[in-house]
Write a protein that holds these residues in place. Structure first.
Motif, PDB file in Angstrom:
ATOM      1  N   UNK A 213       0.727  -1.167  -0.122  1.00 37.24           N
ATOM      2  CA  UNK A 213       0.034  -0.055  -0.087  1.00 37.24           C
ATOM      3  C   UNK A 213       0.740   1.197  -0.101  1.00 37.24           C
ATOM      4  N   UNK A 214       1.982   1.296   0.842  1.00 42.97           N
ATOM      5  CA  UNK A 214       2.797   2.591   0.726  1.00 42.97           C
ATOM      6  C   UNK A 214       3.409   2.710  -0.450  1.00 42.97           C
ATOM      7  N   UNK A 215       3.881   1.650  -1.519  1.00 44.17           N
ATOM      8  CA  UNK A 215       4.256   1.904  -2.495  1.00 44.17           C
ATOM      9  C   UNK A 215       3.375   2.466  -3.638  1.00 44.17           C
ATOM     10  N   UNK A 216       2.324   2.156  -3.459  1.00 45.36           N
ATOM     11  CA  UNK A 216       1.044   2.707  -4.264  1.00 45.36           C
ATOM     12  C   UNK A 216       0.618   3.986  -3.798  1.00 45.36           C
ATOM     13  N   UNK A 217       0.628   4.186  -2.536  1.00 38.99           N
ATOM     14  CA  UNK A 217       0.453   5.695  -1.980  1.00 38.99           C
ATOM     15  C   UNK A 217       1.493   6.604  -2.182  1.00 38.99           C
ATOM     16  N   UNK A 218       2.733   6.315  -2.219  1.00 38.34           N
ATOM     17  CA  UNK A 218       3.718   7.187  -2.561  1.00 38.34           C
ATOM     18  C   UNK A 218       3.885   7.591  -4.020  1.00 38.34           C
ATOM     19  N   UNK A 219       3.844   6.592  -4.771  1.00 34.81           N
ATOM     20  CA  UNK A 219       3.795   6.833  -6.339  1.00 34.81           C
ATOM     21  C   UNK A 219       2.655   7.840  -6.635  1.00 34.81           C
ATOM     22  N   UNK A 220       1.470   7.620  -5.980  1.00 36.42           N
ATOM     23  CA  UNK A 220       0.346   8.462  -6.332  1.00 36.42           C
ATOM     24  C   UNK A 220       0.599  10.113  -5.851  1.00 36.42           C
ATOM     25  N   UNK A 221       1.123  10.078  -4.530  1.00 41.26           N
ATOM     26  CA  UNK A 221       1.265  11.216  -3.843  1.00 41.26           C
ATOM     27  C   UNK A 221       2.530  12.186  -4.722  1.00 41.26           C
ATOM     28  N   UNK A 222       3.657  11.411  -4.820  1.00 36.85           N
ATOM     29  CA  UNK A 222       4.547  12.130  -5.253  1.00 36.85           C
ATOM     30  C   UNK A 222       4.524  12.682  -6.887  1.00 36.85           C
ATOM     31  N   UNK A 223       3.628  11.897  -7.624  1.00 36.01           N
ATOM     32  CA  UNK A 223       3.282  12.260  -8.853  1.00 36.01           C
ATOM     33  C   UNK A 223       2.490  13.721  -8.766  1.00 36.01           C
ATOM     34  N   UNK A 224       1.556  13.642  -7.779  1.00 35.05           N
ATOM     35  CA  UNK A 224       0.755  14.776  -7.826  1.00 35.05           C
ATOM     36  C   UNK A 224       1.614  16.048  -7.107  1.00 35.05           C
ATOM     37  N   UNK A 225       2.726  15.760  -6.473  1.00 36.39           N
ATOM     38  CA  UNK A 225       3.498  16.605  -5.719  1.00 36.39           C
ATOM     39  C   UNK A 225       4.879  16.324  -5.973  1.00 36.39           C
ATOM     40  N   UNK A 226       5.410  16.834  -7.222  1.00 36.85           N
ATOM     41  CA  UNK A 226       6.678  16.389  -7.741  1.00 36.85           C
ATOM     42  C   UNK A 226       8.041  16.981  -6.861  1.00 36.85           C
ATOM     43  N   UNK A 227       7.596  18.026  -5.982  1.00 30.67           N
ATOM     44  CA  UNK A 227       8.661  18.524  -5.039  1.00 30.67           C
ATOM     45  C   UNK A 227       8.663  17.924  -3.568  1.00 30.67           C
ATOM     46  N   UNK A 228       7.911  16.817  -3.456  1.00 32.28           N
ATOM     47  CA  UNK A 228       8.017  16.243  -2.355  1.00 32.28           C
ATOM     48  C   UNK A 228       8.503  14.778  -2.552  1.00 32.28           C
ATOM     49  N   UNK A 229       9.574  14.364  -1.561  1.00 33.75           N
ATOM     50  CA  UNK A 229      10.289  13.060  -1.807  1.00 33.75           C
ATOM     51  C   UNK A 229       9.762  12.454  -0.469  1.00 33.75           C
TER      52      UNK A 229
END
Length: 363
Positions: A55-71
């Motif tokens: 779940x974290x892999x999917x959440x991180x991918x989606x969140x970083x795509x929408x917020x490209x300045x966040x790692x």
């Protein structure tokens, strides 16, 4: 979902772009929720539950795509290690399959503002699967007492009368049982041992704990280690987050008078009907699971995995990132992403509302 300000970030935009790679820098659509709030930037570090891994892999991918300045980094070291890392200030939040205990709550949290404590926010609900690999056996019925005997080491072969009595007509081999447990401190183990102690205390006399309590069987590191050991062994059985069961056999567990196969819906039903732990801060949403249910629409061998966050952070910028990310993963959209990618049971609307209200108080 009712969460305001930064909690509204990365929902619609994240899901609309979730098929993109996590490191792509495509901006969110102009009418997306992500673009409606302030621009987020910075690095967020989390650690803990390996059950949350997919779940974290999917959440991180989606969140970083929408917020490209966040790692966002998440290290699935196990629940116990994740809580230790968070308590010591090595991460901004922890994923844990068990809530903070009283001793942990009474201590200091290095990343929190001095005098502030931490709170448990339900994030991920999943059944725990009893997985097995037995030549010639595809279906297996087990009750709590028999599972307890297997993992305690008092039931040692697959054709033991206790197992045969639950599987009439099945051909069970005389193969020796190898019961695989977690070797690391694990919230999955704590939930598994809590179930056995509550439902079969006459056999499983050890209290629930992150560490496996008996010197029996074979230990393996993390969820993946248990799954690998069961997969590559002969006559093996183990327990793991259901999202990782793969092609292994999965036992049906006796609930009331029926043998129940796990489903996300049955896991969610138990959580929805269980009370909160008493004596906690109003914003600490730790669930006291009803393991003793006899309702066959419920699957009581379940875990609730939490995001553990500061009530007040020493660094306000990190607080903003935590609120935005945890707000997304516990939103309806984030929960649907976990259901799709990891087979998780979404939080009920009532529980999700409680989480949103608690998260809104974090600063």
């Amino acid at each position: 979902m009712r969460y305001a300000g930064l909690l509204g970030l990365a929902v619609v935009g994240a899901l609309a772009l979730s098929s993109c790679a996590a490191n792509e820098s495509a901006p969110a659509a102009a009418d997306s929720t992500a673009s409606a709030g302030p621009t987020l930037s910075g690095t967020l570090n989390g650690a803990g539950s390996s059950a949350q891994g997919a779940a974290q892999e999917a959440w991180i991918a989606a969140f970083q795509t929408a917020n490209p300045d966040v790692t966002i980094n998440y290290d699935p070291t196990g629940s116990g290690a994740g809580r230790e890392t968070f308590i010591g200030g090595g991460s901004d939040w922890a994923g844990s399959d068990s809530s903070l205990n009283d001793d942990e709550l009474a201590g200091e949290f290095a990343g929190c503002k001095p005098g502030s404590s931490a709170i448990d926010l339900p994030t991920y609900i999943s059944p725990i699967a009893v997985i097995f690999n037995i030549d010639g056996v595809k279906d297996l019925n087990l009750d709590a007492a028999t599972i307890a005997g297997i993992f305690k080491g008092t039931i040692t072969t697959w054709n033991d009368p206790a197992i045969a009595a639950l599987n009439e007509g099945a051909t069970l081999p005389s193969t020796a049982i190898t019961a695989v447990h977690r070797s690391d401190d694990s919230g999955t183990t704590k939930n598994f041992t809590d179930y056995l102690n509550k439902v079969a205390p006459e056999v499983w006399d050890a209290k629930a704990a992150d560490a496996f309590p008996y010197q029996t069987g074979e230990g393996a590191q993390g969820t993946s280690g248990v799954v690998d050991a069961v997969t590559n062994g002969t006559g093996t059985i183990g327990y793991a987050d259901a999202s990782k069961a793969g092609d292994l056999g999965v036992a049906k567990v006796k609930v009331g008078d029926e043998f129940v196969k796990y489903t996300a819906e049955a896991a969610a039903a138990v959580v929805n009907d269980s009370p909160l732990v008493e004596g906690r801060d109003a914003n600490d949403i730790a669930v006291s699971l009803d393991r003793l249910t006899t309702d066959p629409t419920h699957y009581p061998l379940v875990l609730v995995s939490y995001s553990i966050v500061c009530q007040e952070y020493a660094d306000a910028d990190q607080a903003a990132l935590v609120k935005a990310y945890v707000g997304y993963i516990t939103s309806e959209e984030g929960q649907q992403e976990a259901a799709k990618s990891a087979g998780a049971a979404p939080l009920s609307s009532e529980l999700a509302s409680k989480v949103a209200d608690a998260l809104a108080t974090v600063k």
